[in-house]
Design an enzyme around this catalytic site. Structure first.
Site, PDB file in Angstrom:
ATOM      1  N   PHE A  83       0.825  -1.217   0.000  1.00  0.00           N
ATOM      2  CA  PHE A  83       0.000   0.000   0.000  1.00  0.00           C
ATOM      3  C   PHE A  83       0.853   1.259   0.000  1.00  0.00           C
ATOM      4  CE2 PHE A  83      -2.833  -2.980   2.322  1.00  0.00           C
ATOM      5  CZ  PHE A  83      -3.996  -2.833   1.591  1.00  0.00           C
ATOM      6  N   SER A 127      -5.284   1.814  -9.130  1.00  0.00           N
ATOM      7  CA  SER A 127      -6.386   2.769  -9.036  1.00  0.00           C
ATOM      8  C   SER A 127      -7.145   2.827 -10.355  1.00  0.00           C
ATOM      9  CB  SER A 127      -5.792   4.149  -8.734  1.00  0.00           C
ATOM     10  OG  SER A 127      -6.745   5.157  -8.942  1.00  0.00           O
ATOM     11  N   TYR A 152       1.014  11.279 -10.101  1.00  0.00           N
ATOM     12  CA  TYR A 152       0.535  10.218  -9.201  1.00  0.00           C
ATOM     13  C   TYR A 152      -0.105   9.096 -10.021  1.00  0.00           C
ATOM     14  CZ  TYR A 152      -2.777   7.604  -6.372  1.00  0.00           C
ATOM     15  OH  TYR A 152      -3.504   6.570  -5.804  1.00  0.00           O
ATOM     16  N   LYS A 156       0.951   4.785 -10.939  1.00  0.00           N
ATOM     17  CA  LYS A 156       0.144   3.554 -10.888  1.00  0.00           C
ATOM     18  C   LYS A 156       0.243   2.802 -12.218  1.00  0.00           C
ATOM     19  CE  LYS A 156      -1.215   4.105  -6.705  1.00  0.00           C
ATOM     20  NZ  LYS A 156      -0.530   3.333  -5.657  1.00  0.00           N
ATOM     21  N   PHE A 183     -11.683   1.764  -6.975  1.00  0.00           N
ATOM     22  CA  PHE A 183     -12.447   2.931  -7.411  1.00  0.00           C
ATOM     23  C   PHE A 183     -12.360   3.964  -6.262  1.00  0.00           C
ATOM     24  CE2 PHE A 183     -13.893   2.215 -11.714  1.00  0.00           C
ATOM     25  CZ  PHE A 183     -13.187   1.049 -11.925  1.00  0.00           C
ATOM     26  N   ASN A 184     -13.420   4.493  -5.716  1.00  0.00           N
ATOM     27  CA  ASN A 184     -13.244   5.548  -4.692  1.00  0.00           C
ATOM     28  C   ASN A 184     -13.478   4.993  -3.289  1.00  0.00           C
ATOM     29  OD1 ASN A 184     -13.517   7.105  -7.217  1.00  0.00           O
ATOM     30  ND2 ASN A 184     -13.517   8.863  -5.853  1.00  0.00           N
TER      31      ASN A 184
HETATM   32  P1  NAD Z   1      -2.398   6.464   3.107  1.00  0.00           P
HETATM   33  O1  NAD Z   1      -1.548   7.647   2.829  1.00  0.00           O
HETATM   34  O2  NAD Z   1      -3.387   6.544   4.203  1.00  0.00           O
HETATM   35  O3  NAD Z   1      -1.454   5.195   3.379  1.00  0.00           O
HETATM   36  C1  NAD Z   1      -0.211   5.027   2.750  1.00  0.00           C
HETATM   37  C2  NAD Z   1       0.816   4.724   3.828  1.00  0.00           C
HETATM   38  O4  NAD Z   1       2.095   4.509   3.229  1.00  0.00           O
HETATM   39  C3  NAD Z   1       0.993   5.850   4.840  1.00  0.00           C
HETATM   40  O5  NAD Z   1       0.795   5.330   6.150  1.00  0.00           O
HETATM   41  C4  NAD Z   1       2.419   6.353   4.627  1.00  0.00           C
HETATM   42  O6  NAD Z   1       2.995   6.773   5.845  1.00  0.00           O
HETATM   43  C5  NAD Z   1       3.091   5.136   4.024  1.00  0.00           C
HETATM   44  N1  NAD Z   1       4.224   5.390   3.133  1.00  0.00           N
HETATM   45  C6  NAD Z   1       4.274   6.187   2.038  1.00  0.00           C
HETATM   46  N2  NAD Z   1       5.482   6.135   1.459  1.00  0.00           N
HETATM   47  C7  NAD Z   1       6.233   5.269   2.192  1.00  0.00           C
HETATM   48  C8  NAD Z   1       7.577   4.802   2.099  1.00  0.00           C
HETATM   49  N3  NAD Z   1       8.394   5.225   1.142  1.00  0.00           N
HETATM   50  N4  NAD Z   1       8.013   3.910   3.012  1.00  0.00           N
HETATM   51  C9  NAD Z   1       7.191   3.479   4.015  1.00  0.00           C
HETATM   52  N5  NAD Z   1       5.929   3.894   4.157  1.00  0.00           N
HETATM   53  C10 NAD Z   1       5.438   4.787   3.252  1.00  0.00           C
HETATM   54  O7  NAD Z   1      -3.106   6.062   1.736  1.00  0.00           O
HETATM   55  P2  NAD Z   1      -4.309   5.055   1.453  1.00  0.00           P
HETATM   56  O8  NAD Z   1      -5.490   5.853   1.090  1.00  0.00           O
HETATM   57  O9  NAD Z   1      -4.408   4.056   2.511  1.00  0.00           O
HETATM   58  O10 NAD Z   1      -3.771   4.383   0.114  1.00  0.00           O
HETATM   59  C11 NAD Z   1      -3.084   3.155   0.110  1.00  0.00           C
HETATM   60  C12 NAD Z   1      -2.712   2.809  -1.312  1.00  0.00           C
HETATM   61  O11 NAD Z   1      -3.876   2.741  -2.121  1.00  0.00           O
HETATM   62  C13 NAD Z   1      -1.776   3.822  -1.983  1.00  0.00           C
HETATM   63  O12 NAD Z   1      -0.884   3.112  -2.805  1.00  0.00           O
HETATM   64  C14 NAD Z   1      -2.738   4.639  -2.829  1.00  0.00           C
HETATM   65  O13 NAD Z   1      -2.084   5.215  -3.922  1.00  0.00           O
HETATM   66  C15 NAD Z   1      -3.707   3.572  -3.269  1.00  0.00           C
HETATM   67  N6  NAD Z   1      -5.016   4.110  -3.653  1.00  0.00           N
HETATM   68  C16 NAD Z   1      -5.712   4.886  -2.757  1.00  0.00           C
HETATM   69  C17 NAD Z   1      -6.947   5.413  -3.120  1.00  0.00           C
HETATM   70  C18 NAD Z   1      -7.712   6.277  -2.142  1.00  0.00           C
HETATM   71  O14 NAD Z   1      -8.641   6.934  -2.561  1.00  0.00           O
HETATM   72  N7  NAD Z   1      -7.386   6.297  -0.860  1.00  0.00           N
HETATM   73  C19 NAD Z   1      -7.478   5.143  -4.384  1.00  0.00           C
HETATM   74  C20 NAD Z   1      -6.758   4.327  -5.261  1.00  0.00           C
HETATM   75  C21 NAD Z   1      -5.522   3.810  -4.881  1.00  0.00           C
HETATM   76  C1  UD1 Z   2      -9.170  11.474  -6.776  1.00  0.00           C
HETATM   77  C2  UD1 Z   2      -8.095  11.317  -7.789  1.00  0.00           C
HETATM   78  C3  UD1 Z   2      -7.818   9.841  -8.019  1.00  0.00           C
HETATM   79  C4  UD1 Z   2      -7.463   9.182  -6.701  1.00  0.00           C
HETATM   80  C5  UD1 Z   2      -8.590   9.437  -5.712  1.00  0.00           C
HETATM   81  C6  UD1 Z   2      -8.263   8.915  -4.335  1.00  0.00           C
HETATM   82  C7  UD1 Z   2      -8.246  13.283  -9.202  1.00  0.00           C
HETATM   83  C8  UD1 Z   2      -8.586  13.789 -10.553  1.00  0.00           C
HETATM   84  N1  UD1 Z   2      -8.445  11.985  -9.018  1.00  0.00           N
HETATM   85  O1  UD1 Z   2     -10.347  10.876  -7.288  1.00  0.00           O
HETATM   86  O2  UD1 Z   2      -6.757   9.674  -8.909  1.00  0.00           O
HETATM   87  O3  UD1 Z   2      -7.302   7.796  -6.895  1.00  0.00           O
HETATM   88  O4  UD1 Z   2      -8.810  10.852  -5.578  1.00  0.00           O
HETATM   89  O5  UD1 Z   2      -7.305   9.689  -3.689  1.00  0.00           O
HETATM   90  O6  UD1 Z   2      -7.824  14.020  -8.346  1.00  0.00           O
HETATM   91  N2  UD1 Z   2     -15.692  16.875  -4.916  1.00  0.00           N
HETATM   92  C9  UD1 Z   2     -16.450  17.983  -4.597  1.00  0.00           C
HETATM   93  N3  UD1 Z   2     -16.060  18.744  -3.538  1.00  0.00           N
HETATM   94  C10 UD1 Z   2     -14.948  18.459  -2.785  1.00  0.00           C
HETATM   95  C11 UD1 Z   2     -14.189  17.301  -3.113  1.00  0.00           C
HETATM   96  C12 UD1 Z   2     -14.585  16.539  -4.192  1.00  0.00           C
HETATM   97  O7  UD1 Z   2     -17.440  18.290  -5.251  1.00  0.00           O
HETATM   98  O8  UD1 Z   2     -14.636  19.199  -1.856  1.00  0.00           O
HETATM   99  C13 UD1 Z   2     -16.128  16.034  -6.053  1.00  0.00           C
HETATM  100  C14 UD1 Z   2     -15.073  15.958  -7.145  1.00  0.00           C
HETATM  101  O9  UD1 Z   2     -15.258  16.987  -8.053  1.00  0.00           O
HETATM  102  C15 UD1 Z   2     -15.360  14.576  -7.721  1.00  0.00           C
HETATM  103  C16 UD1 Z   2     -15.920  13.770  -6.549  1.00  0.00           C
HETATM  104  O10 UD1 Z   2     -16.299  14.726  -5.570  1.00  0.00           O
HETATM  105  O11 UD1 Z   2     -16.350  14.687  -8.704  1.00  0.00           O
HETATM  106  C17 UD1 Z   2     -14.913  12.820  -5.937  1.00  0.00           C
HETATM  107  O12 UD1 Z   2     -13.720  13.553  -5.653  1.00  0.00           O
HETATM  108  P1  UD1 Z   2     -12.496  12.934  -4.849  1.00  0.00           P
HETATM  109  O13 UD1 Z   2     -12.982  12.371  -3.565  1.00  0.00           O
HETATM  110  O14 UD1 Z   2     -11.420  13.969  -4.793  1.00  0.00           O
HETATM  111  O15 UD1 Z   2     -12.037  11.705  -5.719  1.00  0.00           O
HETATM  112  P2  UD1 Z   2     -11.683  11.632  -7.292  1.00  0.00           P
HETATM  113  O16 UD1 Z   2     -11.490  12.964  -7.866  1.00  0.00           O
HETATM  114  O17 UD1 Z   2     -12.688  10.756  -7.915  1.00  0.00           O
END
Ligand code: NAD
Ligand code: UD1
Length: 344
Positions: A83, A127, A152, A156, A183-184
């Site tokens: 992660f 993602s 970013y 991926k 997804f989200n």
């Molecule tokens: P998060 O930031 O809460 O967790 C990531 C963790 O990785 C953190 O605790 C951070 O301290 C640690 N980290 C980062 N770089 C590091 C390094 N070099 N060495 C050791 N630790 C490190 O993020 P999350 O939302 O839990 O996301 C987890 C994964 O899922 C990420 O790869 C993210 O890109 C991917 N992802 C997240 C979302 C989302 O919306 N949250 C969507 C799609 C993909």
């Molecule tokens: C974003 C990232 C995506 C990443 C994901 C999780 C972009 C373009 N995409 O997705 O790559 O994997 O976050 O970190 O940044 N919105 C509002 N008001 C707000 C915040 C969001 O209206 O204050 C709307 C946005 O316009 C969007 C939806 O809510 O339509 C979801 O937004 P967000 O939660 O930021 O996720 P993504 O943009 O889908």
């Protein structure tokens, strides 16, 4: 004896929920995290939920010496869930090298160690960002990837290519990589002990909603109501974080029981339904009883109009399906926010 799994980024949002599900499924978990975006207290909170304290090592995965020392110490690891990454889309635009270096070097260091120390299995956090704005909805795994909109997102896409090539080159020694395209992800653990803690002003929708409801932010801005969607606001596939965590357990089971059909596989992990931003706001108000202060503002640059997943492959191949309702999921987010702020 319980099989040992390394969870990198295990104190983060999705990682911490996955550690809980892995422990509850009988796995022994070791977390590596450098705490650049999470807190050490999460380890205590995981223990409060499961009654088991995961082992924890704090270091940066880009550090080659430290990662080698780690694998010399932990010789029973059977699989890795990776992660750890930087994930702020906007920040990645002005700090691209930080993102490429952190996200790609961590992955490549882990892949090197898999070969050196005989760890055969990796599950990776990808993602839906790799699809960009798809021409056809819902998106299946066969939907073509589009050029990334941000550094970013590009990390991926590149990471997926690296795993594909690495798995192919090491097929004869039985290396397997499996990418989950989330997804989200939203929500929090029903215990309200772990959840999402964005640093500073949240970029993502649900943390912004819960902070507005808690009075930390004055007003939610809804970015655009003139999209080509039924209510004009963007559509996303919001997946509950515990459901998402369970997908990782299933992916680990699949690799360890050698049920994978190729040594590089990838799956969409979503609910299969699109929910608009306005529908989400209304669902939050309904399930929590809290009225949200919001206004419609202009579109946010870089947003895609609509995306949701076809999850048939994950449903049929992994035997995994999202279960939580959007109302319950939002209530869990709200309970987590209240717990963090000491709101009754
Ligand atoms: P998060 O930031 O809460 O967790 C990531 C963790 O990785 C953190 O605790 C951070 O301290 C640690 N980290 C980062 N770089 C590091 C390094 N070099 N060495 C050791 N630790 C490190 O993020 P999350 O939302 O839990 O996301 C987890 C994964 O899922 C990420 O790869 C993210 O890109 C991917 N992802 C997240 C979302 C989302 O919306 N949250 C969507 C799609 C993909
Ligand atoms: C974003 C990232 C995506 C990443 C994901 C999780 C972009 C373009 N995409 O997705 O790559 O994997 O976050 O970190 O940044 N919105 C509002 N008001 C707000 C915040 C969001 O209206 O204050 C709307 C946005 O316009 C969007 C939806 O809510 O339509 C979801 O937004 P967000 O939660 O930021 O996720 P993504 O943009 O889908």
């Amino acid at each position: 004896m319980a099989k040992q799994i390394l969870v990198t980024g295990g104190t983060g949002f999705i990682g911490s929920h996955t550690v809980v599900e892995l422990q509850q499924a009988g796995y022994d978990v070791v977390i590596v995290d450098n705490l650049c975006n999470s807190k050490i207290e999460t380890v205590d909170n995981i223990e409060k939920i499961t009654g088991i304290r995961p082992q924890f090592e704090c270091f940066d995965l880009t550090d080659v010496e430290k990662i080698n020392a780690f694998f010399k110490k932990y010789t029973s690891i059977e699989a890795i869930i990776h992660f750890a990454a930087l994930k702020a889309v906007g920040e990645s635009v002005y700090k691209p090298l930080e993102y490429y270096r952190n996200n790609l070097n961590s992955l490549m260091n882990l892949l090197d160690c898999m070969k050196t120390y005989g760890v055969k299995n990796l599950v990776f956090s990808s993602s839906c960002t790799v699809y960009g704005q798809p021409d056809k909805l819902p998106v299946t795994e066969n939907t073509p990837r589009k050029p990334a909109e941000s550094p970013y997102g590009n990390t991926k896409a590149i990471a997926e290519d690296i795993m594909r090539d690495y798995a192919k080159a090491n097929a004869e020694i039985g290396i397997n990589c499996l990418a989950l395209r989330y997804f989200n992800p939203i929500g929090a653990h029903p215990s309200a002990l772990i959840g999402e803690s964005p640093v500073g002003i949240p970029n993502n929708l649900v943390p912004y909603i819960t902070q507005t409801a808690a009075g930390v932010r004055e007003q939610l801005s809804i970015f655009g109501d003139d999209y080509n969607t039924p209510d004009g606001t963007c559509i996303r596939d919001f997946i509950n974080v515990v459901d998402l965590a369970k997908a990782h357990v299933v992916a680990i089971d699949r690799l360890l029981s050698k049920k994978n059909k190729a040594n590089y596989e990838y799956f969409n992990i979503g609910t299969g339904s699109g929910v608009s931003v306005m529908e989400l706001v209304k669902a939050f108000e309904k399930s929590t009883g809290v009225k949200l202060n919001y206004k419609i503002v202009g579109r946010r640059e870089g947003d895609i109009e609509k995306i949701w997943a076809d999850t048939s492959l994950a449903n049929n191949e992994l035997g995994w399906k999202a279960e939580a309702t959007i109302e319950d999921t939002l209530l869990f987010s709200w309970n987590w926010e209240k717990n963090c702020r000491g709101i009754k």
